[in-house]
Design an enzyme around this catalytic site. Structure first.
Site, mmCIF file in Angstrom:
data_model
loop_
_atom_site.group_PDB
_atom_site.id
_atom_site.type_symbol
_atom_site.label_atom_id
_atom_site.label_comp_id
_atom_site.label_asym_id
_atom_site.label_seq_id
_atom_site.Cartn_x
_atom_site.Cartn_y
_atom_site.Cartn_z
ATOM 1 N N ASP A 229 0.853 -1.190 0.000
ATOM 2 C CA ASP A 229 0.000 0.000 0.000
ATOM 3 C C ASP A 229 0.889 1.241 0.000
ATOM 4 O OD1 ASP A 229 -2.437 1.339 -0.017
ATOM 5 O OD2 ASP A 229 -2.570 1.420 2.161
ATOM 6 N N ASP A 250 3.693 1.564 7.907
ATOM 7 C CA ASP A 250 2.418 0.860 7.719
ATOM 8 C C ASP A 250 2.505 -0.240 6.667
ATOM 9 O OD1 ASP A 250 -0.151 0.031 7.944
ATOM 10 O OD2 ASP A 250 -1.076 1.858 7.144
#
Length: 357
Positions: A229, A250
């Site tokens: 992502d 993340d």
């Protein structure tokens, strides 16, 4: 780091995943965040030996619950409570192990802290969580010379390590797991208004046929461990410290897939602008890892899969009050009409020649 007990594969969130049924074989309880009060957060940290000073700041996250906590006589820490029933223990630990490998190679990432037994995944009151050093930073200045090349160098290093071994438990990005499964979930759970159901389904299936065609044109591309992502919101820029420059945060959506997945979300603007941005990224990227130009056929295909998956992700989480509050425009007539137009635009883009290197 010891991997905790492996469970059955669970569905994924924001990006791409194997299943969208939101069913899982796991003993975890509860099934939502309703019992995750501030007191529970503090108790979980104190049980792990962290002495909090009472300061708690909720950070932006819909899928998980993430907090910055003040510490007694120490810098603040960040704690992430994982959404129940999403990832298995083995999948979470596999992500942690990947990030640890990157950190050991002096790539600027933020690994989960381990306890005295060497475990990075912790549990309290039925919730699983991990603790991280807080990483500050700002958005990269993309118009600044050398920024994209700098990001590209680190992505090349990430992929060089990601290619060394596959994930055993995390899913793979492909048209079936990300496109077919997403559409199937939306249709089976009656999210599409009846008066536009045929238009939506037929457009989605036409788009997926074009996506499959793009995969055929790309040929047999390599799947490797990815960030998954890698948009600019997950790249923090710092000017000081041991590693000035980009930091990648993340890795919650980390999975197997083609290398271009971590590159295309960094591109924006007109075709000419994206072409220039891609060349800048690859100038740094190919210092550390070879880029297969056949994967350029997959840029619009992966964008199309993301569009479908995003709608399915919202639908899958629609029972969570935080989603109704955060996405009030979802599941309206206008929302689904706009998605039809968006998919038609993607069908046209899939018919165009890919970017060049």
């Amino acid at each position: 780091m010891r991997v905790m007990r492996p469970n059955i594969l669970n569905p994924d969130e924001k990006m791409l995943h194997d299943q969208l049924d939101d069913r899982a074989s796991t003993s975890l309880n509860p099934t939502d965040f309703s019992n995750l009060s501030p007191d529970c957060v503090f108790d979980a940290m104190h049980a792990q030996g962290f002495h909090c000073d009472g300061r708690l700041l909720a950070l932006n996250s819909y899928e998980n619950r993430v907090y910055q906590l003040g510490m007694d006589d120490a810098p603040p820490l960040v704690v992430k409570f994982y959404r129940p029933l999403r990832w298995s223990d083995a999948q979470i630990c596999e992500e942690h192990q990947f990030v640890n490998q990157l950190h050991a190679a002096e790539i600027p990432v933020v690994p989960a802290l381990v306890d005295t037994s060497g475990n990075s995944l912790r549990e309290f009151a039925g919730f699983r969580f991990a603790v991280f050093v807080r990483q500050g930073g700002r958005a990269p200045e993309l118009d600044r010379s050398g920024t994209l090349g700098w990001i590209g160098r680190f992505l090349g290093r990430i992929h060089a390590i990601g290619a060394r071994e596959p994930f055993q438990f995390r899913p793979t990005i492909n048209p079936q797991t990300c496109g077919d499964a997403s559409l199937d979930f939306l249709l089976r759970h009656d999210f599409i208004p009846a008066d536009i159901l045929h238009a939506y389904e037929s457009t989605a299936r036409t788009m997926l046929a074009a996506v499959n065609g793009a995969y055929q044109q790309a040929g047999n591309v390599q799947n490797l461990r990815l960030h998954g992502d890698c948009h600019m919101g997950n790249v923090l820029w710092t000017e000081a410290g041991a590693h000035p420059g980009p930091h990648f945060v993340d890795f919650d959506d980390s999975r197997m897939g083609p290398a271009i997945q971590d590159l295309w979300m960094l591109l924006s603007g007109s075709r000419r602008e994206m072409q220039d941005q891609l060349c800048d990224i690859l100038t740094g990227y190919e210092d550390f890892y070879h880029f297969n130009s056949s994967e350029l056929h997959l840029i619009e295909a992966l964008r199309s899969l993301r569009l479908l998956h995003y709608s399915a992700w919202l639908a899958q989480r629609w029972g969570d009050p935080a989603f109704k509050q955060g996405f009030p425009w979802f599941n309206t007539q206008r929302y689904w009409q706009d998605r039809i137009l968006e998919m038609r635009e993607q069908i046209a883009l899939l018919d165009e020649a890919p970017l060049r290197v």
